[in-house]
Design an enzyme around this catalytic site. Structure first.
Site, PDB file in Angstrom:
ATOM      1  N   ASP A  59       0.860  -1.174   0.000  1.00 24.94           N
ATOM      2  CA  ASP A  59       0.000   0.000   0.000  1.00 24.94           C
ATOM      3  C   ASP A  59       0.899   1.227   0.000  1.00 24.94           C
ATOM      4  O   ASP A  59       1.871   1.281   0.743  1.00 24.94           O
ATOM      5  CB  ASP A  59      -0.877  -0.004   1.261  1.00 24.94           C
ATOM      6  N   ASP A 114      -3.155   4.625  -2.258  1.00 23.40           N
ATOM      7  CA  ASP A 114      -4.265   5.131  -1.465  1.00 23.40           C
ATOM      8  C   ASP A 114      -4.714   6.524  -1.933  1.00 23.40           C
ATOM      9  O   ASP A 114      -3.867   7.417  -2.114  1.00 23.40           O
ATOM     10  CB  ASP A 114      -3.776   5.218  -0.006  1.00 23.40           C
ATOM     11  N   GLU A 162      -6.264   3.815  -5.943  1.00 19.86           N
ATOM     12  CA  GLU A 162      -7.591   3.887  -5.327  1.00 19.86           C
ATOM     13  C   GLU A 162      -8.107   5.290  -5.624  1.00 19.86           C
ATOM     14  O   GLU A 162      -7.502   6.281  -5.215  1.00 19.86           O
ATOM     15  CB  GLU A 162      -7.499   3.674  -3.819  1.00 19.86           C
ATOM     16  N   HIS A 214     -11.526  -3.261   2.761  1.00 14.39           N
ATOM     17  CA  HIS A 214     -11.505  -3.001   4.203  1.00 14.39           C
ATOM     18  C   HIS A 214     -12.267  -1.737   4.586  1.00 14.39           C
ATOM     19  O   HIS A 214     -12.294  -1.386   5.764  1.00 14.39           O
ATOM     20  CB  HIS A 214     -10.047  -2.881   4.657  1.00 14.39           C
ATOM     21  N   ASP A 215     -12.831  -1.039   3.619  1.00 17.17           N
ATOM     22  CA  ASP A 215     -13.524   0.223   3.897  1.00 17.17           C
ATOM     23  C   ASP A 215     -15.042   0.104   3.792  1.00 17.17           C
ATOM     24  O   ASP A 215     -15.734   1.127   3.822  1.00 17.17           O
ATOM     25  CB  ASP A 215     -13.083   1.306   2.892  1.00 17.17           C
TER      26      ASP A 215
HETATM   27  O1  ISL Z   1     -14.613   8.175  -0.619  1.00 14.37           O
HETATM   28  C1  ISL Z   1     -15.043   7.414   0.206  1.00 14.37           C
HETATM   29  C2  ISL Z   1     -16.462   7.125   0.218  1.00 14.37           C
HETATM   30  O2  ISL Z   1     -17.108   7.804  -0.790  1.00 14.37           O
HETATM   31  C3  ISL Z   1     -14.198   6.800   1.224  1.00 14.37           C
HETATM   32  O3  ISL Z   1     -14.633   5.545   1.585  1.00 14.37           O
HETATM   33  C4  ISL Z   1     -12.773   6.717   0.715  1.00 14.37           C
HETATM   34  O4  ISL Z   1     -12.723   5.843  -0.375  1.00 14.37           O
HETATM   35  C5  ISL Z   1     -11.877   6.156   1.698  1.00 14.37           C
HETATM   36  O5  ISL Z   1     -12.068   6.732   2.919  1.00 14.37           O
HETATM   37  C6  ISL Z   1     -10.419   6.300   1.272  1.00 14.37           C
HETATM   38  O6  ISL Z   1      -9.819   5.187   1.737  1.00 14.37           O
HETATM   39  C7  ISL Z   1      -8.440   5.042   1.883  1.00 14.37           C
HETATM   40  O7  ISL Z   1      -7.822   6.132   2.528  1.00 14.37           O
HETATM   41  C8  ISL Z   1      -8.146   6.351   3.898  1.00 14.37           C
HETATM   42  C9  ISL Z   1      -8.125   5.083   4.740  1.00 14.37           C
HETATM   43  O8  ISL Z   1      -8.750   5.315   5.966  1.00 14.37           O
HETATM   44  C10 ISL Z   1      -8.810   3.930   4.043  1.00 14.37           C
HETATM   45  O9  ISL Z   1      -8.725   2.769   4.805  1.00 14.37           O
HETATM   46  C11 ISL Z   1      -8.157   3.796   2.698  1.00 14.37           C
HETATM   47  O10 ISL Z   1      -8.595   2.669   1.976  1.00 14.37           O
HETATM   48  C12 ISL Z   1      -7.139   7.330   4.414  1.00 14.37           C
HETATM   49  O11 ISL Z   1      -5.851   6.860   4.186  1.00 14.37           O
END
Ligand code: ISL
Length: 622
Positions: A175, A275, A332, A403-404
């Site tokens: 990551d 990320d 992402e 995981h989100d």
């Molecule tokens: O945009 C979102 C929903 O519309 C959020 O879910 C977004 O995609 C997400 O929060 C981003 O995720 C990534 O970065 C974050 C971290 O907490 C997440 O676990 C990671 O996958 C900050 O680093």
């Protein structure tokens, strides 16, 4: 150049304009027909201003007019690459396997479970962050990019993992979290102490302590601005206040990041998952639009989700780190639409190899913290749109869980009796589309959400902050129920390996509540059951890898208009597969009788009848 006087039709003809309109439709849940009818199409763009505010029109036009590039749909042969044939598995290390007994998953635990992943057919791993971190956001707040989190082990353990992964014929991507660091990173600490060079690595705003620089909202509740007493300045944090955003405008910062990436490439890793990589270029700091902010919850996002220097930074990053290596990058990219995805991933442009798009994670007009039944007909329309439009020079990342997000199966149907067939149906769809599949740990077991009883059982910063924020206007019960429907902790519950206490995840006390009903869902239970979701995954992964019609073929949907039915051919040169899926939990009529020239390769039911059973999914060779 488009202006407020241009028509909606002209806006829709522009690829970025089409993405933006699509995003507005999805976020607001307004019917498509409201815009896509002859009367509306002739209205001026300024009409959006009347509905949503002139500031939004201004921001949208800025985006549309600043993107000069266009991608045409390529139809040539797909160039083979290892990552196009890979089956990825996302490991959330904290919850995968604890070898040390402290209740937290670790690297030695991952090494222990490599034979399991191999037996599943996985060929590449994506590790969620394992770097040194104070864990405000479970490792997405990095304190030291070149050190391993002590709870997970040491750099020696990491080197052993990488070696073992490669010895098992698999690849490993890390990551990359470079939109922000932890506020405990040495750069931020130095900046706070007055080091001006390091201060230039972050985003500051002058102004007095009582006036917020703008109205943007953080992904984790509250303002994106935090006042730093030491510097008497505000700093920007799109996520928690312990995650200050990096200033990508600063060339020295960018070169530090590339140097760090090359350190990991030097170790032999095979790529990065990046990320929120689309957030790194900020387009300005004007106030965010109120209406859009209300609809999506993240006021201000229109100013940074597709910033003006994004392409430039990504191309530079590739030149400086990956250009001469056989590695893979996946970004992402929340809120980025299909045309933007093509511009970020088209092979001719040298930016990213793939991106994660999340348009299909919730139905239009819905958001993660709403309790509703996900309609699989929406997933069907999303997939048809992307599969038929992407062409052969962009590849889709096939992803249903991470995981989100809560578990996909629980969003669609909470009936426990139907969970196994439903999980298999989702796997059937995901593994027969053209693209590269990403399995999130536990998805192969058909895991559902976790029965959290109270906020005290939750650990995620997003859930906890949101709960506190909600308490300002809701009762504790109401606040908890909202958090429960969307909490990221559902996906983060420890992997259930066996039927012993804590599912064999740890000998200690698990850091987060474990799943119930282990004797039905654990790896051990499912390995012994021929019809388990796990054994279905083994079969569909093997099928995916062996069929060129899936890896490189084209998807041609049939009976597209029929609700609850998703049927398509996958074709490549002379090879052809036919897939038929019932998207509903009821019996439905089969569109065509089973033909003699169809050989059933895989089904989620032991035998077929004249109708399609609830969530039935069949794959035939033609
Ligand atoms: O945009 C979102 C929903 O519309 C959020 O879910 C977004 O995609 C997400 O929060 C981003 O995720 C990534 O970065 C974050 C971290 O907490 C997440 O676990 C990671 O996958 C900050 O680093």
């Amino acid at each position: 150049m488009l202006s407020e006087k241009s028509t909606l039709k002209q806006l829709l003809q522009n690829p970025i304009g089409a993405d933006l309109i699509n995003a507005l439709i999805i976020q607001t849940g307004l019917p498509k027909a409201l815009i896509e009818n002859p009367v509306s199409l002739n209205l001026p763009v300024s009409v959006i201003g009347r509905l949503m505010g002139d500031d939004l029109v201004k921001a949208l036009l800025k985006l549309v007019n600043s993107e000069q590039a266009r991608c045409v749909k390529a139809a040539g042969e797909i160039q083979p690459a290892w990552w196009k044939e890979a089956v990825f598995y996302q490991i959330y290390p904290r919850s995968f396997k604890d070898a040390s007994g402290d209740g937290i998953g670790d690297i030695k635990g991952i090494i222990e479970k490599l034979p399991y992943l191999k037996s599943l057919g996985i060929t590449a791993l994506w590790l969620s962050p394992v770097y040194d971190s104070p864990n405000d956001d479970n490792g997405y707040d990095i304190r030291n990019y070149k050190k391993i989190m002590s709870e997970f082990g040491t750099m020696k353990d990491f080197d052993a993992l990488l070696k073992a992964v490669h010895q098992n014929g698999m690849r490993l991507i890390m990551d990359l979290v470079v939109n922000h660091t932890s506020d405990e990173h040495k750069w931020f600490c130095a900046a706070k102490k007055g080091d001006e060079e390091k201060a230039g690595y972050y985003i500051w705003h002058d102004g007095d302590e009582s006036t917020l620089p703008n109205n943007w909202l953080s992904f984790f509740s509250g303002s994106v601005w935090e006042y730093c007493k030491e510097r008497r300045q505000w700093y920007l944090h799109l996520f928690s206040k312990k995650q200050p955003d990096l200033n990508w405008e600063n060339a020295k910062l960018r070169s530090e990041i590339y140097e760090m990436m090359n350190y990991w490439y030097g170790k032999g890793i095979d790529g990065f998952r990046m990320d929120v990589i689309n957030f790194i270029s900020k387009g300005g700091y004007e106030n965010g639009n109120e209406v859009l902010g209300k609809a999506c919850g993240y006021r201000g996002i229109e100013h940074y989700f597709y910033g003006p220097r994004l392409h430039e930074y990504l191309a530079e990053m590739r030149r400086e780190t990956a250009a001469d290596k056989d590695v893979f990058t996946v970004g992402e990219t929340p809120a980025v639409g299909m045309e933007m995805c093509r511009l970020l991933t088209d092979e001719s442009r040298g930016e990213l190899d793939m991106v994660f798009n999340f348009e299909h994670f919730e139905c239009p007009g819905k958001h993660r913290f709403q309790e509703y039944k996900y309609d699989l007909n929406y997933l069907k329309s999303y997939l048809i749109k992307w599969q038929t439009a992407l062409g052969t020079s962009c590849r889709q990342a096939l992803v249903l869980e991470n995981h989100d997000n809560p578990r996909m199966t629980s969003k669609v149907n909470q009936s426990t009796a139907l969970m196994p067939v439903l999980s298999k149906l989702l796997a059937c769809i995901m593994f027969t589309m053209r693209g590269t599949p990403f399995v999130f740990q536990g998805q192969e077991l058909g895991l559902g959400n976790v029965a959290f009883k109270s906020i005290d059982e939750m650990r995620d910063v997003e859930s906890i902050n949101m709960y506190k924020e909600l308490l300002k206007t809701k009762t504790p019960k109401e606040a908890f129920n909202i958090v429960l429907s969307g909490s990221r902790d559902h996906a983060r519950a420890p992997m259930p390996w066996d039927n012993t206490e804590n599912g064999g995840f740890t000998q200690g006390t698990p850091w987060l509540r474990t799943h119930d009903k282990l004797e039905q869902i654990s790896v051990q239970a499912q390995e012994n059951d021929e019809n388990s979701v796990l054994n279905y995954y083994k079969k569909i992964i093997a099928l995916h890898k062996s069929e060129k019609a899936i890896l490189y073929g084209e998807i041609n949907p049939v009976f597209e208009k029929r609700k609850n039915l998703f049927c398509y051919f996958c074709s490549y040169k002379g090879e052809k597969l036919y897939v038929e899926c019932n998207l509903s939990d009821k019996y439905i009529q089969r569109p065509t009788p089973i033909r003699q020239n169809q050989q059933l390769l895989l089904s989620n039911y032991p035998f077929q009848v004249s109708d399609l059973k609830p969530y039935e999914a069949n794959i035939y060779k033609i």
